[in-house]
Write a protein that holds these residues in place. Structure first.
Motif, mmCIF file in Angstrom:
data_model
loop_
_atom_site.group_PDB
_atom_site.id
_atom_site.type_symbol
_atom_site.label_atom_id
_atom_site.label_comp_id
_atom_site.label_asym_id
_atom_site.label_seq_id
_atom_site.Cartn_x
_atom_site.Cartn_y
_atom_site.Cartn_z
ATOM 1 N N ILE A 119 -27.341 2.214 21.082
ATOM 2 C CA ILE A 119 -26.602 2.306 20.009
ATOM 3 C C ILE A 119 -26.514 3.271 19.593
ATOM 4 C CG2 ILE A 119 -26.017 0.303 17.850
ATOM 5 C CD1 ILE A 119 -25.111 -0.879 21.189
ATOM 6 N N ALA A 120 -26.895 3.317 18.718
ATOM 7 C CA ALA A 120 -27.230 5.013 17.749
ATOM 8 C C ALA A 120 -27.070 6.424 18.968
ATOM 9 C CB ALA A 120 -28.579 5.416 17.073
ATOM 10 N N GLY A 121 -27.402 6.195 19.798
ATOM 11 C CA GLY A 121 -26.930 7.601 20.645
ATOM 12 C C GLY A 121 -25.277 7.439 20.997
ATOM 13 N N MET A 122 -25.183 6.050 21.534
ATOM 14 C CA MET A 122 -23.734 5.704 22.066
ATOM 15 C C MET A 122 -22.846 6.536 20.326
ATOM 16 S SD MET A 122 -23.467 2.300 23.857
ATOM 17 C CE MET A 122 -23.223 2.402 26.033
ATOM 18 N N VAL A 123 -23.487 6.512 19.256
ATOM 19 C CA VAL A 123 -22.490 5.842 18.839
ATOM 20 C C VAL A 123 -22.187 7.766 18.273
ATOM 21 C CG1 VAL A 123 -22.005 6.070 15.626
ATOM 22 C CG2 VAL A 123 -22.147 3.940 17.107
ATOM 23 N N LYS A 124 -23.335 8.219 18.045
ATOM 24 C CA LYS A 124 -23.988 9.831 18.169
ATOM 25 C C LYS A 124 -22.727 10.275 18.953
ATOM 26 C CE LYS A 124 -27.158 13.291 16.903
ATOM 27 N NZ LYS A 124 -26.547 13.907 15.989
ATOM 28 N N VAL A 125 -22.938 10.275 20.572
ATOM 29 C CA VAL A 125 -22.384 10.679 21.308
ATOM 30 C C VAL A 125 -20.499 10.695 20.985
ATOM 31 C CG1 VAL A 125 -20.805 10.731 23.577
ATOM 32 C CG2 VAL A 125 -24.134 10.818 22.708
ATOM 33 N N VAL A 126 -20.407 9.918 20.028
ATOM 34 C CA VAL A 126 -19.328 9.776 19.886
ATOM 35 C C VAL A 126 -18.188 10.904 18.595
ATOM 36 C CG1 VAL A 126 -16.590 8.843 19.406
ATOM 37 C CG2 VAL A 126 -18.569 7.420 20.784
ATOM 38 N N GLU A 127 -19.192 10.333 17.715
ATOM 39 C CA GLU A 127 -18.955 11.000 16.317
ATOM 40 C C GLU A 127 -19.569 13.145 16.846
ATOM 41 O OE1 GLU A 127 -20.452 8.167 13.094
ATOM 42 O OE2 GLU A 127 -22.001 9.749 13.543
ATOM 43 N N ASP A 128 -20.618 12.655 17.210
ATOM 44 C CA ASP A 128 -20.402 14.753 17.660
ATOM 45 C C ASP A 128 -19.688 14.864 18.800
ATOM 46 O OD1 ASP A 128 -22.306 14.557 15.854
ATOM 47 O OD2 ASP A 128 -24.267 14.967 16.950
ATOM 48 N N PHE A 129 -19.341 14.908 20.198
ATOM 49 C CA PHE A 129 -18.261 15.168 20.999
ATOM 50 C C PHE A 129 -16.945 14.644 21.472
ATOM 51 C CE2 PHE A 129 -23.255 15.362 22.642
ATOM 52 C CZ PHE A 129 -23.072 15.954 21.870
ATOM 53 N N GLY A 130 -16.884 13.027 20.830
ATOM 54 C CA GLY A 130 -15.354 12.901 21.026
ATOM 55 C C GLY A 130 -14.619 13.429 20.865
ATOM 56 N N SER A 131 -12.807 13.251 20.394
ATOM 57 C CA SER A 131 -12.008 13.800 20.975
ATOM 58 C C SER A 131 -11.908 13.678 19.497
ATOM 59 C CB SER A 131 -11.078 12.904 21.504
ATOM 60 O OG SER A 131 -10.646 11.996 21.245
ATOM 61 N N GLY A 132 -12.709 12.148 18.897
ATOM 62 C CA GLY A 132 -11.414 12.034 17.277
ATOM 63 C C GLY A 132 -10.526 11.307 17.140
ATOM 64 N N LYS A 133 -9.773 10.874 18.380
ATOM 65 C CA LYS A 133 -8.226 10.230 18.221
ATOM 66 C C LYS A 133 -8.607 9.424 18.639
ATOM 67 C CE LYS A 133 -6.161 14.192 20.173
ATOM 68 N NZ LYS A 133 -6.259 14.731 22.276
ATOM 69 N N LEU A 134 -9.696 9.020 18.847
ATOM 70 C CA LEU A 134 -9.917 7.246 18.906
ATOM 71 C C LEU A 134 -11.261 6.454 18.083
ATOM 72 C CD1 LEU A 134 -9.962 6.828 23.130
ATOM 73 C CD2 LEU A 134 -8.206 6.571 21.006
ATOM 74 N N THR A 135 -10.726 5.178 17.603
ATOM 75 C CA THR A 135 -11.927 4.189 16.140
ATOM 76 C C THR A 135 -12.949 4.485 17.453
ATOM 77 O OG1 THR A 135 -10.790 2.836 16.602
ATOM 78 C CG2 THR A 135 -9.978 4.025 15.137
ATOM 79 N N MET A 136 -14.270 2.815 16.793
ATOM 80 C CA MET A 136 -14.990 2.980 17.605
ATOM 81 C C MET A 136 -14.245 1.715 18.168
ATOM 82 S SD MET A 136 -17.715 4.883 17.720
ATOM 83 C CE MET A 136 -19.325 6.183 17.099
ATOM 84 N N LYS A 137 -13.766 0.727 17.457
ATOM 85 C CA LYS A 137 -13.147 -0.670 17.896
ATOM 86 C C LYS A 137 -12.700 -0.207 18.984
ATOM 87 C CE LYS A 137 -11.989 -3.367 15.726
ATOM 88 N NZ LYS A 137 -11.316 -4.128 13.981
ATOM 89 N N ASP A 138 -11.890 0.804 19.595
ATOM 90 C CA ASP A 138 -10.913 1.502 20.227
ATOM 91 C C ASP A 138 -11.513 1.710 22.026
ATOM 92 O OD1 ASP A 138 -8.163 1.496 19.255
ATOM 93 O OD2 ASP A 138 -8.431 4.235 18.552
ATOM 94 N N ILE A 139 -13.298 2.270 21.323
ATOM 95 C CA ILE A 139 -13.427 2.556 22.297
ATOM 96 C C ILE A 139 -14.962 1.680 22.717
ATOM 97 C CG2 ILE A 139 -16.095 4.166 22.977
ATOM 98 C CD1 ILE A 139 -14.769 6.158 20.699
ATOM 99 N N PHE A 140 -15.099 0.685 21.500
ATOM 100 C CA PHE A 140 -16.116 -0.544 22.084
ATOM 101 C C PHE A 140 -15.028 -1.839 22.180
ATOM 102 C CE2 PHE A 140 -19.305 2.280 20.516
ATOM 103 C CZ PHE A 140 -19.943 1.880 20.872
#
Length: 484
Positions: A119-140
């Motif tokens: 779970i922490a790894g998934m969130v970190k991948v989005v925070e560090d490498f994600g587009s910034g255009k989608l929220t965690m709610k959008d992704i999950f």
């Protein structure tokens, strides 16, 4: 020209997502269409895969990621594994009467559960490498819908579920992974409302919802009931003092004009690099694909790569040596000198298994995400915490019981990890060429080597390269022996 039928590669114009679950792959594609990038798509896809494949991966396991960022052609990693608890000592294993981590009679023991890092790894991948255009709610949210509305279980995974259901029958929450008391048959619809709640809490309230509070307490309680020592404080420490707070750098070598990138230890990615470094001095094409001489050479290179890298495969804080030292030409030649062209180095015991899930994604900008997740053995420990709907992994079973080992079982340590994503770039330009991964525990470095040789040396496209027969070598190192 001989014609034959086989799987063919999918060719796209703009972007691509790959997993072994079509329903999950479609979710990743939809994320790209909404403006997400490869990292967003990979995490959304894997979240969906965890609903369909709880035997292979899940919130109770670990994950790893290598990401290629197109704008600066940089390759970065996220290590999504967790440490053992502060009270996890070798004496605890001895008190439990455990002398062989791989013994079936101890496979459900709570001592094998390190802090789940997925779970922490998934969130970190989005925070560090994600587009910034989608929220965690959008992704999950897509995975949440699958878990709440139900998803059919494919034939292959239904068979795996049925064959390995005894792994979690001991849990008081076994019904969370059953339908009317039975494993799902092919085509049955599985619902995972408790897992949906975990993902919803994550999307709404962040990582604290998993690593502190009720979920963390339920995980710790289930582990302790199974003889383990993980505590809520160990879970919370993963947030307060993460093992890898910043994006990491990947290891790489040049091989025939391409650069192959792998995770640093505690993963086994370096084994693939060492083997390829050895092999680049030989005329592999001249030997002929999968000829006896070719298979002998590649197998021996893999065996000696495992042996040469073995003491580095641990929590890097526990290794006093520099892992870059085994990626030199001098070290490669040392291993070449050990290869006997007439005799195979004896394997002691085979490592088996394929309990891992892999996702690859490339977006229209040219970013690439190689993402892998696992609970180690099928259904991990089979421990299912209250109100969670997922099994806890048994990753600490890959640690050693030998006191002199850098990977010896002990407190606050990252266990050796078999799951390895990879990225391939062109050496001259550093342009992205491939996002690659295979499943199969100890097979993974061996799989990387064989599939990459099929592509690089023999010019096969990715699907043809994957279609080829592969061999598997076991553990070349007998117990209590040394390798010099």
């Amino acid at each position: 020209m001989d014609l034959y039928v086989q799987s063919s590669s999918v060719v796209t114009k703009h972007a691509s997502v790959s997993s072994d679950q079509p329903a999950a792959t479609q979710i990743g594609i939809d994320i790209l269409k909404r403006g997400g990038n490869a990292a967003d798509a990979a995490v959304a896809t894997m979240a969906a895969v965890t609903v369909i494949q709880p035997a292979m991966c899940g919130a109770g396991g670990d994950c790893h990621c290598i990401f290629y960022r197109k704008k600066d052609k940089k390759v970065m990693t996220v290590n999504g594994s967790g440490r053992t608890g502060k009270n996890a000592t070798l004496d605890k294993l001895r008190e439990a009467g455990i002398t062989d981590p791989m013994a079936k009679e101890c496979c459900n023991h709570g001592l094998w559960v390190s802090v789940p890092g997925t779970i922490a790894g998934m969130v970190k991948v989005v925070e560090d490498f994600g587009s910034g255009k989608l929220t965690m709610k959008d992704i999950f949210s897509p995975a949440i819908r699958l878990a709440e509305e139900g998803v059919p279980i494919p034939f292959k995974h239904a068979i795996t579920w049925d064959l390995n259901q005894d792994k979690f029958w001991h849990s008081k929450n076994a019904r969370d992974l059953l339908i009317a008391g039975k494993a799902p048959a092919p085509g049955d619809i599985i619902y995972a409302p408790k897992l949906a709640k975990v993902f919803r809490n994550l999307a709404d309230h962040g990582l604290e919802s998993f690593y502190s509070g009720a979920t963390a307490q339920n995980i710790a309680a289930a582990v302790q009931e199974a003889g383990g020592v993980l505590t809520p404080e160990d879970m919370k420490e993963h947030l307060l003092n993460p093992p890898n707070p910043l994006p990491g750098e990947a290891l790489s070598i040049d091989f025939n004009g391409v650069r192959i990138w792998e995770m640093t230890p505690n993963t086994t990615g370096v084994v693939a690099l060492v083997a390829l470094n050895v092999l680049k001095a030989y005329d592999l094409k001249g030997l002929g694909h999968n000829s006896p001489d070719y298979i002998h050479l590649v197998a021996e290179a893999i065996k000696h790569a495992y042996l040469g890298a073995w003491e580095y495969l641990c929590d890097p804080k526990c290794c006093s040596k520099n892992v870059e030292d085994i990626l030199t030409e001098e070290f490669a030649q040392k291993l070449r000198n050990k290869i006997d062209p007439e005799r195979a180095y004896k394997c002691h015991q085979p490592f088996v298994g394929s309990d891992t899930s892999y996702v690859a994604a490339v977006d229209e900008e040219g970013n690439g995400c190689s993402f892998i997740c696992s609970v180690y053995h099928a259904f991990g420990t089979g421990i299912i915490p209250d109100d969670c709907g997922f099994v806890l992994h048994d990753r600490a079973r890959s640690m050693s019981l030998e006191e002199g080992s850098a990977n010896v079982f002990g407190p606050n340590k990252l266990p050796l990890h078999t799951i390895i994503p990879a990225i391939i770039t062109e050496t001259a330009t550093n342009d992205l060429l491939a996002v690659i991964g295979v499943v199969g525990r100890w097979m993974q470095p061996q799989g990387h080597v064989q599939v990459l040789l099929n592509m690089i040396i023999f010019g096969m496209d990715p699907q043809v390269a994957l279609n080829q027969l592969r061999f598997f070598v076991g553990d070349p190192l007998p117990p209590n022996s040394a390798y010099k």
